[in-house]
Every structure is written in structure tokens, then in C-alpha cells.
Design a protein around this motif. Structure first.
Motif, mmCIF file in Angstrom:
data_model
loop_
_atom_site.group_PDB
_atom_site.id
_atom_site.type_symbol
_atom_site.label_atom_id
_atom_site.label_comp_id
_atom_site.label_asym_id
_atom_site.label_seq_id
_atom_site.Cartn_x
_atom_site.Cartn_y
_atom_site.Cartn_z
ATOM 1 N N ASP A 115 10.236 -1.052 -11.474
ATOM 2 C CA ASP A 115 11.763 -1.017 -11.891
ATOM 3 C C ASP A 115 12.503 -0.521 -10.817
ATOM 4 O OD1 ASP A 115 13.553 -0.397 -14.507
ATOM 5 O OD2 ASP A 115 13.762 1.189 -13.337
ATOM 6 N N HIS A 116 13.659 -1.166 -10.507
ATOM 7 C CA HIS A 116 14.510 -0.946 -9.577
ATOM 8 C C HIS A 116 15.105 0.269 -9.590
ATOM 9 C CE1 HIS A 116 14.082 -5.382 -8.650
ATOM 10 N NE2 HIS A 116 13.972 -4.973 -7.278
ATOM 11 N N GLU A 117 15.539 0.811 -10.722
ATOM 12 C CA GLU A 117 16.377 1.915 -10.836
ATOM 13 C C GLU A 117 15.380 3.137 -10.731
ATOM 14 O OE1 GLU A 117 19.255 2.045 -14.042
ATOM 15 O OE2 GLU A 117 19.757 -0.006 -13.572
ATOM 16 N N ASN A 118 14.210 2.994 -11.530
ATOM 17 C CA ASN A 118 13.282 4.192 -11.091
ATOM 18 C C ASN A 118 13.042 4.264 -9.872
ATOM 19 O OD1 ASN A 118 13.066 4.920 -13.730
ATOM 20 N ND2 ASN A 118 11.312 3.599 -14.408
ATOM 21 N N LEU A 119 12.979 3.316 -9.004
ATOM 22 C CA LEU A 119 12.402 3.409 -7.501
ATOM 23 C C LEU A 119 13.817 3.938 -6.764
ATOM 24 C CD1 LEU A 119 10.333 2.605 -5.654
ATOM 25 C CD2 LEU A 119 11.517 0.283 -5.113
ATOM 26 N N GLY A 120 14.778 3.528 -7.078
ATOM 27 C CA GLY A 120 15.953 4.147 -6.574
ATOM 28 C C GLY A 120 16.032 5.768 -6.498
ATOM 29 N N SER A 121 15.961 6.096 -8.028
ATOM 30 C CA SER A 121 15.733 7.425 -8.557
ATOM 31 C C SER A 121 14.881 8.200 -7.819
ATOM 32 C CB SER A 121 15.839 7.783 -9.993
ATOM 33 O OG SER A 121 16.730 7.118 -10.463
ATOM 34 N N ILE A 122 13.563 7.735 -7.711
ATOM 35 C CA ILE A 122 12.710 8.228 -6.903
ATOM 36 C C ILE A 122 13.029 8.524 -5.377
ATOM 37 C CG2 ILE A 122 10.167 8.165 -5.977
ATOM 38 C CD1 ILE A 122 9.494 6.619 -8.384
ATOM 39 N N PHE A 123 13.581 7.633 -4.816
ATOM 40 C CA PHE A 123 14.067 8.154 -3.310
ATOM 41 C C PHE A 123 15.199 9.047 -3.563
ATOM 42 C CE2 PHE A 123 12.378 5.251 -0.163
ATOM 43 C CZ PHE A 123 11.627 4.402 -0.829
ATOM 44 N N ARG A 124 16.110 8.859 -4.321
ATOM 45 C CA ARG A 124 17.030 10.049 -4.285
ATOM 46 C C ARG A 124 16.375 11.530 -4.653
ATOM 47 N NH1 ARG A 124 22.019 11.148 -8.915
ATOM 48 N NH2 ARG A 124 22.823 13.040 -8.041
ATOM 49 N N ASN A 125 15.552 11.417 -5.280
ATOM 50 C CA ASN A 125 14.721 12.906 -5.678
ATOM 51 C C ASN A 125 13.892 13.385 -4.492
ATOM 52 O OD1 ASN A 125 16.008 12.799 -8.012
ATOM 53 N ND2 ASN A 125 14.230 11.939 -9.226
ATOM 54 N N ALA A 126 13.240 12.312 -3.812
ATOM 55 C CA ALA A 126 12.608 12.517 -2.427
ATOM 56 C C ALA A 126 13.362 13.153 -1.535
ATOM 57 C CB ALA A 126 11.697 11.361 -2.100
ATOM 58 N N ALA A 127 14.542 12.629 -1.333
ATOM 59 C CA ALA A 127 15.557 13.275 -0.334
ATOM 60 C C ALA A 127 15.848 14.416 -0.583
ATOM 61 C CB ALA A 127 16.467 12.149 -0.275
ATOM 62 N N ALA A 128 16.333 14.644 -1.915
ATOM 63 C CA ALA A 128 16.974 16.055 -2.302
ATOM 64 C C ALA A 128 15.677 17.066 -1.995
ATOM 65 C CB ALA A 128 17.360 15.907 -3.682
ATOM 66 N N LEU A 129 14.397 16.890 -2.496
ATOM 67 C CA LEU A 129 13.642 17.693 -2.696
ATOM 68 C C LEU A 129 12.401 17.786 -1.438
ATOM 69 C CD1 LEU A 129 12.994 17.067 -6.394
ATOM 70 C CD2 LEU A 129 13.886 19.168 -5.394
ATOM 71 N N GLY A 130 12.953 17.220 -0.364
ATOM 72 C CA GLY A 130 11.999 17.325 0.943
ATOM 73 C C GLY A 130 10.627 16.440 1.145
ATOM 74 N N ILE A 131 11.046 15.145 0.737
ATOM 75 C CA ILE A 131 9.723 14.478 0.779
ATOM 76 C C ILE A 131 10.040 13.843 1.948
ATOM 77 C CG2 ILE A 131 8.598 12.608 0.012
ATOM 78 C CD1 ILE A 131 7.996 15.143 -1.662
ATOM 79 N N ASP A 132 9.020 13.734 3.232
ATOM 80 C CA ASP A 132 9.396 13.122 4.465
ATOM 81 C C ASP A 132 9.419 11.596 4.575
ATOM 82 O OD1 ASP A 132 9.385 15.730 5.593
ATOM 83 O OD2 ASP A 132 7.516 15.842 5.365
ATOM 84 N N GLY A 133 8.631 10.883 3.454
ATOM 85 C CA GLY A 133 8.510 9.482 3.467
ATOM 86 C C GLY A 133 7.659 9.214 2.228
ATOM 87 N N VAL A 134 8.053 7.699 2.064
ATOM 88 C CA VAL A 134 7.194 7.047 0.626
ATOM 89 C C VAL A 134 6.397 5.936 1.117
ATOM 90 C CG1 VAL A 134 7.879 5.948 -1.532
ATOM 91 C CG2 VAL A 134 9.515 7.686 -0.650
ATOM 92 N N LEU A 135 5.172 6.000 0.733
ATOM 93 C CA LEU A 135 4.420 4.708 0.836
ATOM 94 C C LEU A 135 4.472 3.951 -0.411
ATOM 95 C CD1 LEU A 135 1.466 7.116 2.526
ATOM 96 C CD2 LEU A 135 2.977 5.200 3.680
#
Lengths: 255, 255
Positions: A115-135
Motif C-alpha cells: 500500500d503506497h500510503e502505508n509505505l509513505g507513512s513508514i518512511f515519515r516515521n523512519a525519518a522522525a525516529l532515527g532509522i538510517d535506511g529502509v530495505l
């Protein structure tokens, strides 16, 4: 101006490499992120006020910026946009998974997030919470699809991502680099997410599956441990991006 | 059938008490929650397959259930519904704030959450993560608005909520019942959310403001402490429902 025509179908372009379209940014915040990114920006289109807000970022970029009335913009893109500015960029090569893993401490690994929206939200949350990258494992949507870009608030343009192949054997790459891989799953036998809490320097990757079916057996078997968010009885699970946010918080990359 | 007509405007009914409409549930999961709730269900409308799925819940309820083809349903409600079943209920008196606080251990208190989807998501997250009730401060949307009901996946129908008045002095009610009130805010001086971690029996309420402006000065001053979710530098805050989920997780009500 052709780049901006029929925007609602601009994500899929059979005439372009891989059938994929341009990277499209909507609104001042996301356009700014696109200008800061490594994607080669082709042009901007916007109403005067919005283009002016971006003057500072535009100066060094030497990108053409077309100022138009809102009505002309709507005519070109095919629908009414209330954010007043758009930018279009070419796609760029993604980092190699190995390169991304080598320089990261905290990672997210996704399987079946279609789901494109879930995927986008995951990136937003990753950026805010200090995740360095997504595989990105199999069955995931394209992070650069227009809707993902928008929902991520442009964070798909700054959190690096890479395809992880083959699946799930590619997870071995993480282990080679000293990562613990924690699968997020409500299954019995999984331990409270708090067990994941790790010092800032420890390398941890959280493996997240799709909202409905969850992670595949193969992915679960390839993880080092299974963790769950304690949930009240009889309640459906959290939204996948929300569950990911809770796990990212526990990883502590932003501390 | 009149209850189901023109559903897209059915939330606002000047002819009904307080100008508010019926409680409307869409889809099998949410209709089931409505049937389990204290709201007096008036009727169901759905395609045969969906009504049949609800046979067990409908038997004791003695509620009329109208079976119609999907086309007739679309004609009545004014748009095409892909969930195939609807239920309509009357509103019911909400619990008194005092009563709700007296029997709760973990609470959410909302100020200025005016967006129906965010409000619905907060209820979904509250239900999953063991929050016993929600106190509604000023500037919040109506939890029983159709869109909130849907996004909450029906959890507005089972997590009890009450208006908290006056504001913010009503927060004194929480203190009278032994609650610690923690304001969630990114402000400097707030402590890491982990400080909030409390034993299961301890009474804690988390105070959440709107996504843009955040909590008012008055609300912040009325809280016992201010907590923040550690965030990466230069990143916009999380969505308000996501931030609330992280705080609810830390409260540990579901453990």
C-alpha cells in the motif's frame, strides 16, 4: 510543460526506464526536500506565491520554474491541486543494499508492504525516529510513487532505501554486518518489544510485514528473534505504519 | 429506509438533538462493534452476503435488517459503498467524566484534535494499546462522526469517552483520582517519554494536542510533567495519532 501533463497517470510511464515515471513532489515542503535530494530536478510549476517561497533553494539549483495561475496549473495536471507547487525529477540509481547496510545502525526491512500510503507513512516515521535506511523486500510498493512521496512528506527522498535480494537469504547481509534482525509479529512465542531496546551503537533491524497476512514463514524463520507490541485482547492489530513507528521508537535511533 | 438516505450528509442533522446525526457503522467489523455497543441500533441495510455474516449477532438484537442489491444500496445512500453493509443507531448518553476517571488506570486526554481521521486513529490505537478511556477537551472533532467511526474501525464505540470541562481546570479531576498527567510535546525541557514508564497499576494520563499548534500554554501548565518522543533533527513531527500510539505503548496498559 509536458512533464506535468496528466499527473494522475504520470507515475506509470511505459515509455520510460522500467515503466516508471518521474519523481513528483507536491507542495512547498516536499518540493524543498526534492531540491535538497540527489534526484535531478527537471522543472517546477507553481503559482507565484509558492515559487517565491522557494527562491532561496532554487537559486543554486538552476532549475526552470514556471509561474502560472492556479487555473492553468489545474488544466495542465488534470485536476485541482491545493498545494500550489509541483516539481518533477528524473529517477536516480538507488544505493546498493550492501553500501546502505554498511553505514547504518538502525534499519527497517519491509516485506509485502504493497500500500503506497502505508509505505509513505513508514518512511515519515523512519525519518522522525532515527532509522538510517529502509530495505525493500518482495511485494512492496514503489516508494517513489507520487502518493508515497506525498504521504511520506518527502521523506522517501531523504531516507535511503535499497532492494534486498534474494529474499529472505539477503537478510544474511545484515547478519554479516553485525545486525540483529527482529521480526515484528503478534505471534505467540514472540517477546515483548521492550526486549529489543538496545544501546545507541548496537545494530538492529526491524522486519515489518503487511497489515493483513503479516510476515511470511520464510521471513520469520530468517530473523534472529520475534518481537510483539503488547495489545489489548480482542482488538485488531495496529495499522502497519503505526506498529512500525512504535518499533522504531523502541530502537532508539533518535536518542 | 429513510435513516440511510443521503448518507454523505447524514452526520449533520439539524432536525435531531444537538444538530448531530445518527451513529453510522460501515462494513461487517464495525457493524458488529455497533451491535455489541450500548448504542440503540435502529436498522441494518446490506447485501445478502454481508447480512448473513451477521446472523449470529443480529438474532438477540431484534433489529430490522434490510437486504438489498448493491445498486439499490448505492441509490439510497447516495454513493457506492464497497463494504456492503451499514447500520444506523441513535446516539446514547456518554459516561460522566468523573465516572470514567474513577474506573480507569490509563487515560488519553485530547485538546484541539479537530481532524476526524486523526481522532478515529487515536481511538483505534487506544483500544489496541490498552487505554481505558478518552477525555475530550475543547476543539476536538466528534468521535461519533461517520468518518471517525470508520477510521477507528469501530473503536469509538467501545473505548469510553467523555467531555472534560471546564478546560483545563477539569484536569484537577484526574489529580483527585491519583493520576499523573503527562503532556506530550516536543518542547525543550520536556523529558524523554521513557520516564513515563509506569507499573501496570499506576494511574497515568497522556495529554495530546493538535498536530500543528500543539497543546495550549494553559494545558501545558496544568500537566504534571512534559514528555517528548525523541526525534531526529530537522524532521517534522509525527502524525498526532502515531505520536499518541507511541505514548500509549509506553504507558503499558496492554501489558
Amino acid at each position: 510543460m509536458d512533464d506535468f501533463r496528466n499527473l494522475s497517470t504520470a507515475d506509470r510511464r511505459p515509455d520510460r526506464p522500467g515503466g516508471r515515471g518521474f519523481v513528483i513532489a507536491e507542495g512547498t515542503v516536499v518540493v524543498r526536500r526534492l531540491l535538497e535530494s540527489a534526484y535531478p530536478v527537471r522543472a517546477l510549476l507553481g503559482v507565484q506565491r509558492r515559487i517565491e517561497e522557494l527562491t532561496e533553494e532554487l537559486a543554486p539549483a538552476e532549475v526552470p520554474a514556471y509561474v502560472t495561475p492556479a487555473e492553468t496549473m489545474a488544466d495542465v495536471v488534470g485536476f485541482h491541486l491545493n498545494r500550489g507547487v509541483l516539481a518533477v525529477a528524473d529517477r536516480a540509481p538507488q544505493p546498493d543494499a550492501r553500501e546502505l547496510v554498511a553505514r547504518a545502525r538502525k534499519l527497517a526491512v519491509l516485506e509485502g508492504v504493497g500500500d503506497h500510503e502505508n509505505l509513505g507513512s513508514i518512511f515519515r516515521n523512519a525519518a522522525a525516529l532515527g532509522i538510517d535506511g529502509v530495505l525493500i523486500g518482495p511485494g512492496c510498493a514503489d516508494p517513489l510513487y507520487r502518493r508515497s512521496v506525498r504521504v511520506s512528506m518527502g521523506n522517501v527522498l531523504r531516507v535511503p532505501f535499497a532492494r534486498l535480494e534474494p529474499w529472505p537469504d539477503g537478510l544474511g547481509l545484515l547478519r554479516d554486518h553485525g545486525f540483529r534482525v527482529a521480526a515484528l509479529t503478534p505471534r505467540p512465542g514472540s517477546v515483548d518489544l521492550r526486549e529489543l531496546r538496545a544501546p545507541a551503537l548496537e545494530r538492529v533491524a526491524v522486519l515489518v510485514g503487511s497489515e493483513g497476512p503479516g510476515l511470511t514463514e520464510e521471513a520469520l524463520a530468517a530473523a534472529d528473534l520475534a518481537v510483539r507490541i503488547p495489545m489489548a485482547e480482542g482488538v485488531d492489530s495496529l495499522n502497519v505504519a503505526t506498529a512500525a513507528a512504535v518499533a522504531f521508537y523502541e530502537l532508539g535511533g533518535a536518542r
